[in-house]
Write a protein that holds these residues in place. Structure first.
Motif, PDB file in Angstrom:
ATOM      1  N   PHE A  13      57.375 -32.743 -16.184  1.00  0.00           N
ATOM      2  CA  PHE A  13      56.007 -32.877 -16.678  1.00  0.00           C
ATOM      3  C   PHE A  13      56.003 -33.620 -18.006  1.00  0.00           C
ATOM      4  O   PHE A  13      57.025 -33.706 -18.687  1.00  0.00           O
ATOM      5  CB  PHE A  13      55.365 -31.496 -16.927  1.00  0.00           C
ATOM      6  N   GLU A  43      51.458 -31.286 -20.656  1.00  0.00           N
ATOM      7  CA  GLU A  43      51.249 -30.717 -19.325  1.00  0.00           C
ATOM      8  C   GLU A  43      52.155 -29.499 -19.130  1.00  0.00           C
ATOM      9  O   GLU A  43      51.738 -28.476 -18.570  1.00  0.00           O
ATOM     10  CB  GLU A  43      51.554 -31.761 -18.243  1.00  0.00           C
ATOM     11  N   TRP A  44      53.381 -29.624 -19.606  1.00  0.00           N
ATOM     12  CA  TRP A  44      54.336 -28.513 -19.494  1.00  0.00           C
ATOM     13  C   TRP A  44      53.855 -27.296 -20.282  1.00  0.00           C
ATOM     14  O   TRP A  44      53.867 -26.173 -19.780  1.00  0.00           O
ATOM     15  CB  TRP A  44      55.701 -28.964 -20.007  1.00  0.00           C
ATOM     16  N   ARG A  89      50.903 -25.653 -18.574  1.00  0.00           N
ATOM     17  CA  ARG A  89      51.330 -24.905 -17.387  1.00  0.00           C
ATOM     18  C   ARG A  89      51.994 -23.590 -17.770  1.00  0.00           C
ATOM     19  O   ARG A  89      51.758 -22.564 -17.137  1.00  0.00           O
ATOM     20  CB  ARG A  89      52.281 -25.762 -16.549  1.00  0.00           C
ATOM     21  N   CYS A  90      52.843 -23.616 -18.771  1.00  0.00           N
ATOM     22  CA  CYS A  90      53.497 -22.377 -19.201  1.00  0.00           C
ATOM     23  C   CYS A  90      52.466 -21.338 -19.626  1.00  0.00           C
ATOM     24  O   CYS A  90      52.564 -20.155 -19.263  1.00  0.00           O
ATOM     25  CB  CYS A  90      54.455 -22.656 -20.362  1.00  0.00           C
ATOM     26  N   GLU A 141      58.122 -22.521 -17.534  1.00  0.00           N
ATOM     27  CA  GLU A 141      58.332 -23.550 -16.516  1.00  0.00           C
ATOM     28  C   GLU A 141      59.515 -24.447 -16.876  1.00  0.00           C
ATOM     29  O   GLU A 141      59.730 -24.744 -18.064  1.00  0.00           O
ATOM     30  CB  GLU A 141      57.079 -24.416 -16.362  1.00  0.00           C
ATOM     31  N   LEU A 146      61.365 -27.784 -17.588  1.00  0.00           N
ATOM     32  CA  LEU A 146      60.883 -29.078 -18.075  1.00  0.00           C
ATOM     33  C   LEU A 146      61.862 -30.199 -17.744  1.00  0.00           C
ATOM     34  O   LEU A 146      61.498 -31.166 -17.085  1.00  0.00           O
ATOM     35  CB  LEU A 146      60.650 -29.018 -19.586  1.00  0.00           C
TER      36      LEU A 146
END
Length: 433
Positions: free
Chosen positions: A405, A409-410, A413-414, A421, A423
């Protein structure tokens, strides 16, 4: 691919059953590439308009006569941006945001699990990101509006496409009606109130323009004098009267178009060519006619702000559909694959790239950077836009070769999935992308 990577982590004790029970972000093989391409294209297309707000006084965004040269190449750049970009890419991005809500929630609900908590947590974090963006960096933020509208749009996701389209158009019409109503009401305003509103929104005095320029050429604290009240206005009065209705309506329309398969690039080519034809035959001429009327009226505040803007407001929908049709066809063209792959990478990192626009442009124009606010003509603004386009088209694919990501974005999402998540890509799967 994401779940496979999680299971290879030495400290991960989850089994396959546990992994399946936890909502996961969309895996790469589940992505709809044409949507990523369209999102990347829209993200880049937003910048030619936003850079005007980064580099000049705020009034110049809506009223090109408020500041800067408007002759020759500068006029041509402004006209092309107005006809092909102004509100067009914001329209596409808003529709894709609605489609994204539907895509994410339907994927979760297909497993028999509820999506509400995940969705509202996702929107809540987006609103917080947007507030930080608006008040700390740039008052032109759109993330807060997307998050706020997304809270409501979620409730309509199960409606039929036709119902979503009708409801979307009706909602979009509210903002248009609000502008016209305020225009009619302005006839009864006292002259002093009309003058104050005109100076605030449309044509500041020379001293007011100089004060704004001086503020943004100053340090971060000096900029706050203008950034904070502008952000408050954007997220209160302007949001209630205009942004909420347009963005919400476009998200509903985006859900409908997603359900109809328009964004999948799998509809007959004739349909996409028809969308392009409508943009060329109706959208662009209506926009040009509205521009002609504005110049004929001398960009008068009461006409151009309340009534003249209506032409592009509605025509931008038609031009946007033309852009969608063109990108769907491009997504299917093998010869354009090198370009569409790069656009898809930009689209997959849209959040990061959007904030990167702010970081780059405020560094160029504001006082904590190169202090070029109010000094760069429109033609050179566009040259900067092209340079940023090239940078992101090159960097985004390189980043995604090594990471799943974009960095923002990462993080999003987390926070949304309440789990750490992955990476960085595992060396064993680098060759799969």
């Amino acid at each position: 691919m994401v779940s496979t990577f999680v299971l290879t982590k030495p400290h991960d004790q989850l089994n396959y059953t546990t992994i399946a029970a936890i909502p996961q972000p969309v895996a790469e093989k589940e992505r709809i590439v044409s949507i990523d391409v369209l999102r990347g294209f829209a993200l880049l297309g937003i910048l030619p308009m936003n850079i005007q707000y980064f580099s000049m006084i705020g009034a110049a965004y809506g009223n090109p006569t408020a500041y800067g040269d408007l002759h020759g190449a500068n006029y041509l750049v402004w006209l092309l941006c107005h006809v092909f970009a102004d509100q067009k890419f914001m329209t596409i991005f808003s529709m894709l945001f609605g489609a994204g809500i539907l895509l994410m929630t339907s994927r979760i609900e297909a497993t028999g699990k509820p999506s509400a908590a995940l969705h509202y947590r996702r929107m809540g974090w987006l609103i917080l990101f947007g507030l930080a963006h608006a008040y700390l960096l740039w008052s032109g933020d759109i993330l807060v509006a997307y998050g706020m509208c997304g809270l409501l749009v979620y409730l309509f996701r199960n409606l039929r496409p036709r119902t979503l389209l009708v409801l979307g158009l009706l909602t979009i019409a509210v903002a248009s009606g609000s502008l016209a109503s305020y225009g009619a009401w302005s006839r009864h305003w006292p002259p002093a109130q009309l003058q104050i509103t005109r100076e605030q929104l449309w044509m500041p005095t020379a001293s007011q323009a100089a004060d704004e320029i001086r503020g943004y050429r100053g340090g971060w604290s000096a900029q706050m004098k203008f950034r904070v009240p502008d952000s408050v206005q954007m997220e209160t009065m302007f949001f209630v009267v205009f942004t909420f209705w347009r963005v919400t309506g476009l998200m509903l329309a985006g859900m409908a178009l997603f359900k109809l398969g328009v964004f999948s690039a799998k509809q007959p080519a004739a349909m996409y060519w028809t969308m392009i034809a409508i943009a060329l035959c109706y959208g662009i001429p209506i926009t040009l006619y509205g521009t002609h009327r504005d110049f004929a009226a001398g960009w008068d505040f009461r006409y151009s702000f309340f009534y003249g803007a209506q032409f592009n407001y509605w025509a931008s929908l038609l031009v946007s559909f033309g852009w969608v049709g063109a990108i769907m066809l491009a997504s299917r063209a093998a010869a354009l694959l090198p370009l569409t792959r790069r656009l898809a990478a930009v689209g997959r990192m849209a959040f990061t790239n959007y904030i990167m626009h702010t970081v780059i442009c405020t560094t160029i124009f504001y006082g904590h950077g190169f202090t070029l606010f109010g000094k760069v003509e429109r033609v050179w603004q566009f040259a900067i836009v092209v340079a940023i386009w090239l940078l992101q088209l090159v960097v985004s694919p390189i980043w995604l070769r090594h990471f799943f990501f974009g960095p923002l974005e990462w993080l999003w999402r987390c926070l949304t999935y309440l789990q750490w998540e992955p990476l960085r890509r595992h060396p064993a799967v680098l060759g799969e992308t």
